[in-house]
Scaffold this active site. Structure first.
Site, mmCIF file in Angstrom:
data_model
loop_
_atom_site.group_PDB
_atom_site.id
_atom_site.type_symbol
_atom_site.label_atom_id
_atom_site.label_comp_id
_atom_site.label_asym_id
_atom_site.label_seq_id
_atom_site.Cartn_x
_atom_site.Cartn_y
_atom_site.Cartn_z
ATOM 1 N N GLY A 32 1.076 -1.257 -0.315
ATOM 2 C CA GLY A 32 -0.247 0.122 0.108
ATOM 3 C C GLY A 32 0.682 0.864 -0.197
ATOM 4 O O GLY A 32 2.066 1.060 0.711
ATOM 5 N N THR A 34 1.742 3.619 1.816
ATOM 6 C CA THR A 34 2.127 4.165 3.534
ATOM 7 C C THR A 34 3.313 3.382 3.634
ATOM 8 O O THR A 34 4.339 3.564 3.834
ATOM 9 C CB THR A 34 1.473 3.508 4.790
ATOM 10 O OG1 THR A 34 -0.194 4.803 4.747
ATOM 11 C CG2 THR A 34 1.379 4.479 6.214
ATOM 12 N N ASP A 87 3.669 -2.841 8.073
ATOM 13 C CA ASP A 87 2.396 -2.043 6.951
ATOM 14 C C ASP A 87 1.413 -1.589 7.889
ATOM 15 O O ASP A 87 1.202 -0.786 8.715
ATOM 16 C CB ASP A 87 0.983 -3.382 7.187
ATOM 17 C CG ASP A 87 1.099 -4.114 6.310
ATOM 18 O OD1 ASP A 87 0.639 -3.939 5.158
ATOM 19 O OD2 ASP A 87 0.660 -5.472 5.717
ATOM 20 N N ALA A 89 -2.657 0.042 7.188
ATOM 21 C CA ALA A 89 -3.937 -0.626 7.160
ATOM 22 C C ALA A 89 -5.213 0.251 6.570
ATOM 23 O O ALA A 89 -4.839 1.663 6.256
ATOM 24 C CB ALA A 89 -4.228 -0.522 8.919
ATOM 25 N N ASP A 90 -6.228 -0.533 6.582
ATOM 26 C CA ASP A 90 -7.887 0.816 5.925
ATOM 27 C C ASP A 90 -8.336 1.268 7.479
ATOM 28 O O ASP A 90 -9.165 2.297 7.365
ATOM 29 C CB ASP A 90 -8.977 -0.291 5.531
ATOM 30 C CG ASP A 90 -7.894 -0.936 3.910
ATOM 31 O OD1 ASP A 90 -7.076 0.013 3.216
ATOM 32 O OD2 ASP A 90 -7.232 -2.014 4.024
ATOM 33 N N LYS A 101 -7.285 -4.654 7.043
ATOM 34 C CA LYS A 101 -6.858 -4.173 5.299
ATOM 35 C C LYS A 101 -7.522 -5.109 4.173
ATOM 36 O O LYS A 101 -8.109 -5.660 4.513
ATOM 37 C CB LYS A 101 -5.235 -5.089 6.318
ATOM 38 C CG LYS A 101 -4.637 -4.464 7.623
ATOM 39 C CD LYS A 101 -3.502 -5.476 7.526
ATOM 40 C CE LYS A 101 -2.601 -5.404 6.363
ATOM 41 N NZ LYS A 101 -2.016 -4.811 5.716
ATOM 42 N N GLY A 102 -6.919 -4.766 3.463
ATOM 43 C CA GLY A 102 -6.967 -5.608 2.080
ATOM 44 C C GLY A 102 -7.452 -4.969 1.050
ATOM 45 O O GLY A 102 -7.648 -5.383 -0.220
ATOM 46 N N GLU A 110 -0.683 -10.913 3.546
ATOM 47 C CA GLU A 110 -0.235 -9.631 4.685
ATOM 48 C C GLU A 110 -0.652 -11.454 6.078
ATOM 49 O O GLU A 110 0.155 -10.707 6.608
ATOM 50 C CB GLU A 110 -0.797 -8.982 4.662
ATOM 51 C CG GLU A 110 -0.794 -7.434 3.243
ATOM 52 C CD GLU A 110 -1.762 -6.158 3.311
ATOM 53 O OE1 GLU A 110 -1.086 -5.338 2.611
ATOM 54 O OE2 GLU A 110 -2.916 -6.511 3.461
ATOM 55 N N LYS A 128 -7.501 6.807 9.194
ATOM 56 C CA LYS A 128 -7.621 5.629 9.348
ATOM 57 C C LYS A 128 -8.374 5.115 11.019
ATOM 58 O O LYS A 128 -8.654 3.980 11.271
ATOM 59 C CB LYS A 128 -7.104 4.771 9.409
ATOM 60 C CG LYS A 128 -6.022 4.853 8.569
ATOM 61 C CD LYS A 128 -6.698 4.338 6.856
ATOM 62 C CE LYS A 128 -6.168 4.510 5.734
ATOM 63 N NZ LYS A 128 -4.844 4.202 5.338
HETATM 64 C C1 5RP Z 1 -2.576 -3.935 1.273
HETATM 65 C C2 5RP Z 1 -3.216 -3.183 2.867
HETATM 66 C C3 5RP Z 1 -3.529 -1.966 2.820
HETATM 67 O O1 5RP Z 1 -2.228 -1.643 3.603
HETATM 68 C C4 5RP Z 1 -3.802 -0.882 3.457
HETATM 69 O O2 5RP Z 1 -5.022 -0.594 2.225
HETATM 70 C C5 5RP Z 1 -4.221 0.562 3.494
HETATM 71 O O3 5RP Z 1 -3.155 1.044 2.061
HETATM 72 P P1 5RP Z 1 -2.663 2.794 1.946
HETATM 73 O O4 5RP Z 1 -1.532 2.261 3.018
HETATM 74 O O5 5RP Z 1 -1.757 2.626 0.730
HETATM 75 O O6 5RP Z 1 -3.362 3.543 2.406
HETATM 76 O O7 5RP Z 1 -4.420 -3.398 3.546
HETATM 77 O O8 5RP Z 1 -4.010 -4.848 1.672
#
Ligand code: 5RP
Length: 234
Positions: A32, A34, A87, A89-90, A101-102, A110, A128
């Site tokens: 993603g 971040t 990692d 997260a959403d 996530k995802g 992940e 978030k």
């Molecule tokens: C990917 C994820 C990402 O970590 C999640 O979507 C966050 O993305 P971003 O950092 O672009 O906001 O779970 O599968």
């Protein structure tokens, strides 16, 4: 192109997390926007400080970025445990550090990387943070393609209102594992563990985006700088 304000928050969180990386560590690299800031920051530290690390990426996209900044990649055949995975997260539930996530499509790898990590740290921006998971986004569920409609009907019975994720070409989105994703709108969840338990037992569902109990800490960038939030112990 200048970064948006939200992207600057993501970058600040990711750069704070990159400081946790120590010489000799095996690192899990998330997916993603971040996580991409984290990969770039680790690449820079390796160059400037001659850090020797190895890493396991959570997607082909992250693998390709890691190679471009010369982070050596290994596989699970070469390492038993990951020292630290970082990692995005959403959604991040304050207090528990439970996650959705995802939305970047990489939830299966992940979760495998999270489960194999001694420590998982989340990097995100303050938009978030939620009181209840499911307040802002749906829960992605990765399904094997065979019989996916039957699997989606089971998710409908669980109250998920599943919708098949499409790619930019309007064909079904296909994950790195060759599967489909349906996004399930459960709404704000009062009992995410119960929902996760139900999803764990849906035949045809490979994995879901509820990450409960994996992360103890989240590093959050926002308008007032970077904050670390810890899981409240009970
Ligand atoms: C990917 C994820 C990402 O970590 C999640 O979507 C966050 O993305 P971003 O950092 O672009 O906001 O779970 O599968």
């Amino acid at each position: 192109m200048p970064l948006s304000e939200q992207d600057q928050w993501k970058k600040a969180a990711a750069e704070a997390a990159a400081k946790l990386v120590e010489d000799g560590m095996v690192i899990g690299l998330g997916t993603g926007s971040t996580a991409a800031h984290f990969v770039a920051a680790v690449g820079r530290r390796m160059l400037e400080e001659h850090l020797r690390i190895t890493a396991i990426p959570t997607s082909e996209q992250t693998a390709s970025q890691a190679r471009s900044v010369k982070i050596p990649l290994i596989t699970f055949a070469e390492c038993g445990q990951i020292d630290l995975s970082v990692d995005g997260a959403d959604e991040v539930e304050a207090g528990t550090i439970y996650l959705i996530k995802g939305h970047g499509g990489a939830l299966l790898r992940e979760k495998i990387v999270a489960a194999a990590s001694k420590r998982m740290v989340i990097v995100a921006d303050e938009t978030k943070i939620v009181e209840r998971l499911g307040s802002l986004v749906s829960v992605p569920v990765e399904l094997v393609r065979f019989g996916w409609q039957a699997t989606a009907r089971r998710l409908e019975e669980l109250g998920g209102h599943p919708s098949l994720r499409l790619g930019t070409d309007q064909n079904p989105y296909v994950t790195d594992g060759g599967n489909y994703i349906v996004d399930c709108a459960f709404g704000p969840m009062s009992k995410p563990k119960e929902t996760a338990h139900h999803l764990d037992h849906v035949v045809g569902a490979v994995e879901h985006g509820l990450f409960l109990g994996y992360a103890r800490q989240a590093i959050i960038g926002g308008r007032n700088g970077v904050k670390k939030i810890e899981r409240a112990e009970n």
